[in-house]
Motif scaffolding. Structure first.
Motif, PDB file in Angstrom:
ATOM      1  N   MET A 173       0.848  -1.211   0.000  1.00 51.82           N
ATOM      2  CA  MET A 173       0.000   0.000   0.000  1.00 51.82           C
ATOM      3  C   MET A 173       0.880   1.258   0.000  1.00 51.82           C
ATOM      4  SD  MET A 173      -2.830   1.229   2.728  1.00 51.82           S
ATOM      5  CE  MET A 173      -4.019  -0.074   2.528  1.00 51.82           C
ATOM      6  N   ASN A 174       0.529   2.206  -0.819  1.00 52.68           N
ATOM      7  CA  ASN A 174       1.295   3.441  -0.875  1.00 52.68           C
ATOM      8  C   ASN A 174       1.211   4.173   0.466  1.00 52.68           C
ATOM      9  OD1 ASN A 174       2.481   5.823  -1.526  1.00 52.68           O
ATOM     10  ND2 ASN A 174       1.125   6.322  -3.246  1.00 52.68           N
ATOM     11  N   LYS A 175       2.403   4.593   0.929  1.00 57.01           N
ATOM     12  CA  LYS A 175       2.455   5.238   2.247  1.00 57.01           C
ATOM     13  C   LYS A 175       1.639   6.533   2.290  1.00 57.01           C
ATOM     14  CE  LYS A 175       5.721   6.396   5.822  1.00 57.01           C
ATOM     15  NZ  LYS A 175       7.086   6.810   6.108  1.00 57.01           N
ATOM     16  N   ASN A 176       1.623   7.258   1.124  1.00 55.47           N
ATOM     17  CA  ASN A 176       0.919   8.547   1.082  1.00 55.47           C
ATOM     18  C   ASN A 176      -0.600   8.410   1.201  1.00 55.47           C
ATOM     19  OD1 ASN A 176       3.271   9.941   0.858  1.00 55.47           O
ATOM     20  ND2 ASN A 176       3.184  10.113  -1.382  1.00 55.47           N
ATOM     21  N   THR A 177      -1.118   7.256   0.813  1.00 52.84           N
ATOM     22  CA  THR A 177      -2.575   7.087   0.835  1.00 52.84           C
ATOM     23  C   THR A 177      -3.073   6.595   2.199  1.00 52.84           C
ATOM     24  OG1 THR A 177      -2.397   4.884  -0.040  1.00 52.84           O
ATOM     25  CG2 THR A 177      -2.759   6.624  -1.657  1.00 52.84           C
ATOM     26  N   ARG A 178      -2.164   6.206   3.072  1.00 51.63           N
ATOM     27  CA  ARG A 178      -2.592   5.645   4.363  1.00 51.63           C
ATOM     28  C   ARG A 178      -3.349   6.621   5.262  1.00 51.63           C
ATOM     29  NH1 ARG A 178       2.280   2.787   6.933  1.00 51.63           N
ATOM     30  NH2 ARG A 178       1.137   3.154   8.854  1.00 51.63           N
ATOM     31  N   PRO A 179      -2.820   7.836   5.457  1.00 54.32           N
ATOM     32  CA  PRO A 179      -3.557   8.733   6.379  1.00 54.32           C
ATOM     33  C   PRO A 179      -4.997   9.025   5.970  1.00 54.32           C
ATOM     34  CG  PRO A 179      -1.327   9.497   6.070  1.00 54.32           C
ATOM     35  CD  PRO A 179      -1.533   8.400   5.082  1.00 54.32           C
ATOM     36  N   PRO A 180      -5.288   9.331   4.654  1.00 54.38           N
ATOM     37  CA  PRO A 180      -6.695   9.578   4.307  1.00 54.38           C
ATOM     38  C   PRO A 180      -7.597   8.390   4.603  1.00 54.38           C
ATOM     39  CG  PRO A 180      -5.276  10.335   2.568  1.00 54.38           C
ATOM     40  CD  PRO A 180      -4.412   9.574   3.519  1.00 54.38           C
ATOM     41  N   ASP A 181      -7.071   7.164   4.368  1.00 51.98           N
ATOM     42  CA  ASP A 181      -7.872   5.974   4.674  1.00 51.98           C
ATOM     43  C   ASP A 181      -8.181   5.920   6.167  1.00 51.98           C
ATOM     44  OD1 ASP A 181      -6.190   3.853   2.261  1.00 51.98           O
ATOM     45  OD2 ASP A 181      -7.858   5.248   2.073  1.00 51.98           O
ATOM     46  N   LYS A 182      -7.149   6.267   6.924  1.00 58.83           N
ATOM     47  CA  LYS A 182      -7.315   6.267   8.378  1.00 58.83           C
ATOM     48  C   LYS A 182      -8.354   7.325   8.763  1.00 58.83           C
ATOM     49  CE  LYS A 182      -4.528   6.527  12.543  1.00 58.83           C
ATOM     50  NZ  LYS A 182      -3.252   6.976  13.097  1.00 58.83           N
ATOM     51  N   ILE A 183      -8.312   8.451   8.049  1.00 53.39           N
ATOM     52  CA  ILE A 183      -9.283   9.527   8.312  1.00 53.39           C
ATOM     53  C   ILE A 183     -10.702   9.011   8.077  1.00 53.39           C
ATOM     54  CG2 ILE A 183     -10.118  11.787   7.500  1.00 53.39           C
ATOM     55  CD1 ILE A 183      -7.150  12.391   6.757  1.00 53.39           C
ATOM     56  N   ASP A 184     -10.895   8.396   6.898  1.00 56.32           N
ATOM     57  CA  ASP A 184     -12.236   7.866   6.578  1.00 56.32           C
ATOM     58  C   ASP A 184     -12.697   6.843   7.609  1.00 56.32           C
ATOM     59  OD1 ASP A 184     -12.529   9.448   4.418  1.00 56.32           O
ATOM     60  OD2 ASP A 184     -11.967   7.941   2.923  1.00 56.32           O
ATOM     61  N   THR A 185     -11.780   5.947   7.972  1.00 57.07           N
ATOM     62  CA  THR A 185     -12.135   4.891   8.931  1.00 57.07           C
ATOM     63  C   THR A 185     -12.531   5.486  10.265  1.00 57.07           C
ATOM     64  OG1 THR A 185     -10.380   3.643   7.862  1.00 57.07           O
ATOM     65  CG2 THR A 185     -11.343   2.659   9.833  1.00 57.07           C
ATOM     66  N   LEU A 186     -11.713   6.445  10.723  1.00 57.17           N
ATOM     67  CA  LEU A 186     -12.009   7.070  12.023  1.00 57.17           C
ATOM     68  C   LEU A 186     -13.329   7.832  11.989  1.00 57.17           C
ATOM     69  CD1 LEU A 186      -8.517   8.411  13.169  1.00 57.17           C
ATOM     70  CD2 LEU A 186      -9.883   6.679  14.316  1.00 57.17           C
ATOM     71  N   LEU A 187     -13.540   8.566  10.898  1.00 57.34           N
ATOM     72  CA  LEU A 187     -14.776   9.362  10.808  1.00 57.34           C
ATOM     73  C   LEU A 187     -16.015   8.484  10.675  1.00 57.34           C
ATOM     74  CD1 LEU A 187     -13.644  12.371   8.570  1.00 57.34           C
ATOM     75  CD2 LEU A 187     -13.897  12.323  11.041  1.00 57.34           C
ATOM     76  N   LYS A 188     -15.850   7.356   9.963  1.00 57.38           N
ATOM     77  CA  LYS A 188     -16.987   6.427   9.843  1.00 57.38           C
ATOM     78  C   LYS A 188     -17.268   5.712  11.164  1.00 57.38           C
ATOM     79  CE  LYS A 188     -16.931   5.581   4.898  1.00 57.38           C
ATOM     80  NZ  LYS A 188     -16.299   4.785   3.850  1.00 57.38           N
ATOM     81  N   GLY A 189     -16.249   5.642  12.001  1.00 54.81           N
ATOM     82  CA  GLY A 189     -16.393   4.955  13.298  1.00 54.81           C
ATOM     83  C   GLY A 189     -17.135   5.773  14.345  1.00 54.81           C
ATOM     84  N   ILE A 190     -17.425   7.021  14.016  1.00 56.18           N
ATOM     85  CA  ILE A 190     -18.164   7.865  14.970  1.00 56.18           C
ATOM     86  C   ILE A 190     -19.656   7.518  14.892  1.00 56.18           C
ATOM     87  CG2 ILE A 190     -18.781  10.249  15.600  1.00 56.18           C
ATOM     88  CD1 ILE A 190     -16.085  11.086  14.322  1.00 56.18           C
TER      89      ILE A 190
END
Lengths: 173, 94
Positions: free
Chosen positions: B1-18
């Protein structure tokens, strides 16, 4: 639709939106109360030029942004107070802590850090991100609320994400 | 997985987890109390107009009374001057 029906229909929407902006249960409760008082006073002059939901969203967003501005003023005042009262080790008039009831305990720290980054975003980027990613609205719905085209909203979300990513990198998260 | 794309995925996951939460039940009572209080503290428009009208009337009556008073004072001063009955402590009119 009378006020009580309106309240029952939209109370959770307004409360969750306030939580997304303010990230504190007590502040969100106060904000929800103030928002519905505003809705109550403006209800007679609402001419249904826009959808009721869009109208409520706009009132809620504007109120939350005003609360954030007031918080920033208090924070500035706290720094000045700290200069004149250096004895105090902690800031006087400190702002509220992260207390979001919708966040699971194991995710609390990571989500709090994410919200620290979101709070640094410009108002429109923050609003676009909250509406589409937390409230789950479509780009079209969000564009009606923000008053921009769906493409502009999409661009706002992308820029918001890029900024968050940059802040993550800078802080080594 | 591209390192640059990891944070946005984490953002989506965290925001969806609310999760969505229920608004507290007591809020409606608080809102109703505040709206009732606002209703009581607002002055009805007809009362505001009546107060403005009363103040304006009072002002014009006062202005008219002052004018009348100054006119009558002028008349008296003319009479005093013509009859030479100025209040003077000189007994012999020197």
């Amino acid at each position: 639709m009378n006020f009580e029906e309106l309240y029952n229909k939209y109370k959770n929407l307004v409360f969750n939106l306030s939580l997304s902006y303010l990230q504190n249960r007590e502040d969100a409760e106060d904000a929800t109360q103030e928002i519905f008082v505003k809705i109550h006073s403006k209800l007679s002059s609402f001419r249904k030029a826009s959808k009721t939901k869009t109208w409520i969203y706009r009132i809620a967003i504007n109120h939350c942004l005003d609360v954030i501005k007031a918080r920033k003023r208090i924070k500035r005042f706290a720094y000045i107070t700290n200069i004149f009262y250096p004895d105090s080790s902690e800031l006087k008039h400190d702002i509220s802590d992260f207390n979001h009831p919708g966040v699971q305990l194991e995710q609390k720290e990571a989500t709090a850090k994410l919200f620290d980054c979101i709070n640094l975003l410009p108002e429109q980027q923050k609003t676009a991100l909250i509406l589409t990613k937390i409230d789950g609205l479509s780009m079209k719905e969000a564009s009606e609320i923000i008053g921009k085209s769906p493409k502009s909203v999409e661009s706002l979300v992308q820029r918001a994400k890029q900024k968050i990513k940059k802040t993550y990198k800078n802080e080594g998260i | 997985m591209n390192k640059n794309t990891r944070p946005p995925d984490k953002i989506d996951t965290l925001l969806k987890g609310i999760h969505k939460v229920e608004a507290p039940a007591f809020l409606l009572t608080r809102i109703q109390v505040q709206t009732e209080h606002l209703k009581e503290s607002t002055i009805p428009i007809h009362r505001a107009y009546s107060a403005i009208f009363a103040f304006a009337l009072l002002f014009f009556i006062n202005a008219w009374a002052i004018q009348q008073n100054s006119n009558s004072n002028n008349d008296v001063s003319v009479v005093i001057e013509e009859m030479n009955i100025l209040s003077n402590e000189n007994l012999y009119g020197d």
